[in-house]
Design a protein around this motif. Structure first.
Motif, PDB file in Angstrom:
ATOM      1  N   SER A 135      -7.933   2.471  -8.886  1.00  0.00           N
ATOM      2  CA  SER A 135      -6.894   3.459  -8.426  1.00  0.00           C
ATOM      3  C   SER A 135      -6.458   3.484  -7.021  1.00  0.00           C
ATOM      4  N   ILE A 136      -6.095   2.316  -6.565  1.00  0.00           N
ATOM      5  CA  ILE A 136      -5.818   2.103  -5.124  1.00  0.00           C
ATOM      6  C   ILE A 136      -4.727   1.251  -5.112  1.00  0.00           C
ATOM      7  N   SER A 137      -4.102   1.093  -3.931  1.00  0.00           N
ATOM      8  CA  SER A 137      -2.826   0.304  -4.042  1.00  0.00           C
ATOM      9  C   SER A 137      -3.155  -1.380  -4.013  1.00  0.00           C
ATOM     10  N   GLU A 138      -2.187  -2.036  -4.463  1.00  0.00           N
ATOM     11  CA  GLU A 138      -2.499  -3.577  -4.202  1.00  0.00           C
ATOM     12  C   GLU A 138      -2.538  -4.076  -2.755  1.00  0.00           C
ATOM     13  N   GLU A 139      -1.898  -3.448  -1.720  1.00  0.00           N
ATOM     14  CA  GLU A 139      -2.259  -3.871  -0.384  1.00  0.00           C
ATOM     15  C   GLU A 139      -3.796  -3.488  -0.132  1.00  0.00           C
TER      16      GLU A 139
END
Length: 171
Positions: free
Chosen positions: A142-146
């Motif tokens: 549940s985090i961004s790809e970056e």
């Protein structure tokens, strides 16, 4: 709407779930319990599995959360991996000294990875050991790809730096 079969879509994930749980719990028996709990939770949600985009990401998320809960509750930790897993794949040509040196280096890397922050360790596990895509890892955590890329970069840099420091000063 896709048809999801527990036997064909979820059960084949048990080895991936086990490796993730083992990496987090550092205990084979605990990891087996985590996988069993994960499969039971997914089974309980079998009626709504058709609505989930990625069964694998859903299962990995549940597995990760259960494993983290177990490690938070337990105050003790056993050895990280089975001795079988720690044995290097040495050829018959390797001398006992070389095999010992390989085993020591593998132990050192394992200790370094175990000492990483949880998100970095999990990102590295899913990317480098499980071969998951950045998108899948981002979905699981549940985090961004970056953020996934940053965590993996930092984890690799930390492992490289600490390995070089230890190699320079000895085990």
């Amino acid at each position: 709407m896709k048809i999801v079969s527990f036997r064909n879509d979820v059960l084949p994930l048990k080895n991936v779930l086990f490796r993730l749980a083992l990496r987090i719990t550092m205990n084979k028996e605990e990891a087996e319990d985590v996988v069993q709990d994960t499969l039971m939770k997914v089974w309980d949600r079998r009626d709504t599995l058709q609505d989930i985009d990625s069964i694998e990401a859903f299962s990995l998320t549940i597995c990760r959360n259960i494993a983290l809960d177990k490690t938070k509750r337990s105050s003790w930790r056993e050895e990280s991996l089975d001795q079988d897993t720690l044995e290097p794949r040495a050829t018959s040509m390797a001398t006992p000294y070389q095999r010992t040196e390989q085993r020591d280096m593998l132990e050192m890397v394992k200790r370094i990875v175990d000492g990483l922050p949880e998100k970095q360790k999990t990102c590295m596990q899913l990317r480098d050991f499980e071969g998951k895509s950045y998108k899948d890892i981002a979905e699981v955590l549940s985090i961004s790809e970056e953020q996934v890329k940053v965590n993996i970069y930092r984890a690799r840099q930390a492992v490289k730096q600490k390995f070089n420091e230890n190699a320079e000063y000895g085990l």
